[in-house]
Design an enzyme around this catalytic site. Structure first.
Site, PDB file in Angstrom:
ATOM      1  N   GLY A   1      22.692   2.612  34.386  1.00 28.86           N
ATOM      2  CA  GLY A   1      21.375   2.064  34.692  1.00 28.86           C
ATOM      3  C   GLY A   1      20.818   1.253  33.539  1.00 28.86           C
ATOM      4  O   GLY A   1      21.360   1.238  32.424  1.00 28.86           O
TER       5      GLY A   1
ATOM      6  N   CYS B   1      -5.457  -3.206   2.270  1.00 25.26           N
ATOM      7  CA  CYS B   1      -5.355  -3.200   3.734  1.00 25.26           C
ATOM      8  C   CYS B   1      -6.706  -3.321   4.442  1.00 25.26           C
ATOM      9  O   CYS B   1      -7.256  -4.412   4.544  1.00 25.26           O
ATOM     10  CB  CYS B   1      -4.602  -1.955   4.194  1.00 25.26           C
ATOM     11  SG  CYS B   1      -3.764  -2.173   5.791  1.00 25.26           S
TER      12      CYS B   1
ATOM     13  N   GLU C   1       0.831  -1.203   0.000  1.00 28.07           N
ATOM     14  CA  GLU C   1       0.000   0.000   0.000  1.00 28.07           C
ATOM     15  C   GLU C   1       0.871   1.261   0.000  1.00 28.07           C
ATOM     16  O   GLU C   1       1.794   1.383   0.803  1.00 28.07           O
ATOM     17  CB  GLU C   1      -0.889  -0.026   1.244  1.00 28.07           C
ATOM     18  CG  GLU C   1      -1.777   1.188   1.436  1.00 28.07           C
ATOM     19  CD  GLU C   1      -2.610   1.088   2.712  1.00 28.07           C
ATOM     20  OE1 GLU C   1      -3.545   1.881   2.870  1.00 28.07           O
ATOM     21  OE2 GLU C   1      -2.320   0.207   3.555  1.00 28.07           O
TER      22      GLU C   1
ATOM     23  N   LYS D   1      -9.165   2.073  -2.555  1.00 22.66           N
ATOM     24  CA  LYS D   1      -9.500   1.529  -1.230  1.00 22.66           C
ATOM     25  C   LYS D   1     -10.902   1.947  -0.824  1.00 22.66           C
ATOM     26  O   LYS D   1     -11.283   3.116  -0.934  1.00 22.66           O
ATOM     27  CB  LYS D   1      -8.466   2.044  -0.217  1.00 22.66           C
ATOM     28  CG  LYS D   1      -8.528   1.413   1.156  1.00 22.66           C
ATOM     29  CD  LYS D   1      -7.339   1.910   1.993  1.00 22.66           C
ATOM     30  CE  LYS D   1      -7.255   1.272   3.366  1.00 22.66           C
ATOM     31  NZ  LYS D   1      -6.058   1.762   4.113  1.00 22.66           N
TER      32      LYS D   1
ATOM     33  N   SER E   1      24.393   5.972  31.905  1.00 25.84           N
ATOM     34  CA  SER E   1      24.363   6.244  33.343  1.00 25.84           C
ATOM     35  C   SER E   1      24.827   5.085  34.207  1.00 25.84           C
ATOM     36  O   SER E   1      25.057   5.256  35.400  1.00 25.84           O
ATOM     37  CB  SER E   1      22.937   6.610  33.760  1.00 25.84           C
ATOM     38  OG  SER E   1      22.084   5.474  33.642  1.00 25.84           O
TER      39      SER E   1
ATOM     40  N   GLY F   1      23.569   9.325  26.612  1.00 26.73           N
ATOM     41  CA  GLY F   1      24.044   9.550  27.967  1.00 26.73           C
ATOM     42  C   GLY F   1      23.969   8.240  28.729  1.00 26.73           C
ATOM     43  O   GLY F   1      22.876   7.766  29.040  1.00 26.73           O
TER      44      GLY F   1
ATOM     45  N   ASP G   1      17.978   1.505  31.695  1.00 23.87           N
ATOM     46  CA  ASP G   1      17.360   2.126  30.513  1.00 23.87           C
ATOM     47  C   ASP G   1      18.405   2.553  29.488  1.00 23.87           C
ATOM     48  O   ASP G   1      18.279   2.253  28.294  1.00 23.87           O
ATOM     49  CB  ASP G   1      16.495   3.321  30.932  1.00 23.87           C
ATOM     50  CG  ASP G   1      15.320   2.918  31.786  1.00 23.87           C
ATOM     51  OD1 ASP G   1      14.630   1.957  31.414  1.00 23.87           O
ATOM     52  OD2 ASP G   1      15.096   3.551  32.833  1.00 23.87           O
TER      53      ASP G   1
END
Length: 567
Positions: free
Chosen positions: A314, A173, A47, A133, A312, A310, A316
């Site tokens: 941690g 679709c 599509e 469509k 850290s 960045g 994430d």
């Protein structure tokens, strides 16, 4: 039927670049030539593959629609020498100005240029037929009624083409999710359905999609060939996984997810379908594929030379780093560790370890001098007041300033590291850790962050490269490290509770009463839902990020900032 024969079809699972009409045209034509050489006599591109999906308000520009018409004609001419070959390709098609019903007018006039979401059949150097469509979705990320006129509204008939003695009906679709378009094609003599698709990904969408197409084939008694887009476009990604379903409703052929490919299918005289069958990935593998695809295409299609993160120490930022390296390669990713007075030594150690494992450039830039300078400048204003979130936010904003300065100087884009749980509750800092160009895990809840980290490590072990994320990063209690001995759970419910409430309230639209009835504590429900509503102003200012759930903060979350409704 006389002339009946076995037919080889090809589903062109391509990754277009939105607006690159000449590049997309070449990509489609090259794929068509490859499958023709392998014996395919019908090929189906997805599509709006010619222009890319979703074009959004480009569709309101007559010059864009005219350029799409020119590209379509050129694509047909490109393939004029392929004998007995038909290419079905998706594109927008301009209409004359269409009167818009009262109350639905474009703000600049009482009528507007609207167009068709079309699929054209190219053969012998020209456009042989065009289908429009019929069902226009207007939910979640879709806004098609803003741009398109339904083929039904425009008075256009279904289109059925013939190849190898077989009759093939075209759908686009959403058409295949409803009864009428497929039945209309069957009633015009179709013996199979060719469906062009650009269906944005969310977790387990492939299973849902195949189940609905199985229902459709059983309803009309016809096999169905589903050609799907792949690749990333801004915050949405398309997973590919094109497939074919036989007349009995069995998925007989399937392409892999998140990869350009040409899926060849042999439709035998007895109705059997033959071709490659890729496995359906696990939920974690789906999510990883979507995130890697989203980062690769956002950075690649927009021409950024690399990414800045960045780091850290941690979970994430570690996850974002692993995704970025898988998407771009270690040579295009740079990490900066920016310790504050409250950064634990193990955070330094783990950040260095993570960067070394992945082989990326790693630098350390202390923010202590700048943090102290800010406090000194504000000392008279803050005299007599205890330190609070103000000082925490200053640290985050110093880091954001440093990363954006490096981005401006060297051109690399800053990837932010906030997850969906943090975005929901406002556990993030405007112009601080929210500063950046692309929010990789914006739609990844914290509990899924941990699952993805464990999954990526397991894949690394299987591949012989070892764990890429140090185990201590995964097992340590999460902390922003912006004050002494800080822990996320000091101010938030446990993430298992928070994410469950978030899913029910934000993704499933459950009421507070329904959530409480599921056994959650009133204090937790009140706290989480209040934070979601209160922090809308922050989310409106956040960078775009990859959508992987059926409801993300972004295109399909449109809540007012100013509102007194509290249920």
């Amino acid at each position: 039927m006389s002339g009946l024969s076995s037919l080889r079809l090809a589903l062109l699972q391509i990754n277009p670049v939105l607006g690159d009409l000449s590049g997309n045209r070449r990509r489609i034509a090259q794929a068509a030539r490859r499958v023709y050489a392998l014996g395919a006599r019908v090929a189906v591109a997805p599509e709006l593959a010619l222009c890319g999906y979703p074009p959004e308000d480009l569709l309101l520009r007559p010059a864009f629609l005219a350029a799409c018409d020119e590209a379509l004609a050129a694509c047909a001419a490109d393939l004029a020498d392929l004998v007995d070959f038909q290419l079905v390709v998706g594109h927008p098609k301009a209409l004359d100005a269409v009167a818009v019903p009262a109350g639905d007018a474009h703000p600049r006039s009482g009528s507007m240029q609207r167009c068709l979401n079309a699929a054209s059949v190219l053969s012998a150097g020209r456009v042989q037929a065009t289908y429009a469509k019929r069902e226009l979705p207007n939910y979640q990320v879709f806004d098609e009624k803003r741009y398109f006129v339904s083929g039904r509204e425009a008075g256009l008939e279904p289109v059925v083409i013939e190849a190898g003695g077989r009759r093939l009906g075209l759908l686009i679709c959403e058409d295949a999710w409803f009864d009428e378009p497929a039945r209309a094609a069957r009633d015009r003599g179709a013996e199979a359905l060719l469906v062009l698709n650009a269906s944005p990904f969310h977790l387990n969408k492939q299973t849902e999609r195949e189940a609905r197409m199985t229902e459709r084939t059983r309803d009309v008694g016809l096999p169905l060939f589903y050609a799907h887009l792949t690749g990333g476009q801004d915050e949405v990604v398309f997973d590919g996984a094109s497939f074919a379903v036989d007349a009995q409703g069995h998925v007989a052929v399937r392409a892999p997810m998140f990869a350009e490919t040409e899926l060849l299918i042999d439709w035998a005289l007895d109705g059997r379908l033959a071709g490659a069958v890729a496995d359906v990935p696990t939920l974690e593998a789906q999510a990883w594929g979507a995130l890697v695809c989203g980062v690769r295409d956002y950075i690649g299609k927009n021409g950024f030379p690399g990414a800045l993160i960045g780091l850290s120490g941690g979970i994430d930022s570690a996850l974002v780093l692993a995704i970025a390296v898988d998407a771009l390669g270690a040579d295009k990713v740079r990490c900066v560790m920016m310790p504050s007075p409250y950064t634990a030594e193990i955070s330094w150690i783990d950040a260095r370890d993570m960067a070394q494992r992945l082989g990326v450039r790693y630098d350390e830039r202390s923010i202590v001098p700048m943090f102290e300078a800010f406090k000194a400048t504000l000392a008279d204003d803050f005299a007599g007041r205890a330190e609070d979130a103000t000082e925490e936010n200053i640290q985050a904003r110093v880091r954001g300033t440093l990363l954006m300065a490096l981005s401006n100087k060297f051109g690399a884009i800053v990837l932010t590291t906030g997850n969906k749980s943090e975005m929901a509750t406002g556990y993030c800092t405007l112009y601080g850790d929210m500063a950046g160009g692309f929010a990789v895990i914006k739609d990844v809840a914290k509990t899924l962050v941990y699952r993805l980290a464990a999954w990526r490590n397991a894949q690394g072990v299987l591949a012989g490269e070892g764990e890429v994320i140090p185990e201590r990063i995964i097992t340590r209690p999460p902390s922003a490290e912006l004050r002494p001995d800080q822990c996320d759970q000091d101010s938030l419910p446990p993430y298992e509770v928070l994410d469950a409430i978030l899913a029910r309230y934000m993704e499933e639209d459950q009421s507070l009463e329904e959530i409480l009835a599921a056994g959650f504590l009133h204090a937790d429900v009140e706290r989480v839902t209040r934070l979601i509503k209160f922090n809308e102003y922050k989310r409106r200012q956040s960078p775009v990020g990859i959508r992987i759930t059926h409801r993300a903060f972004g295109r399909d979350w449109r809540y007012p900032i100013t509102s007194k409704f509290r249920a």
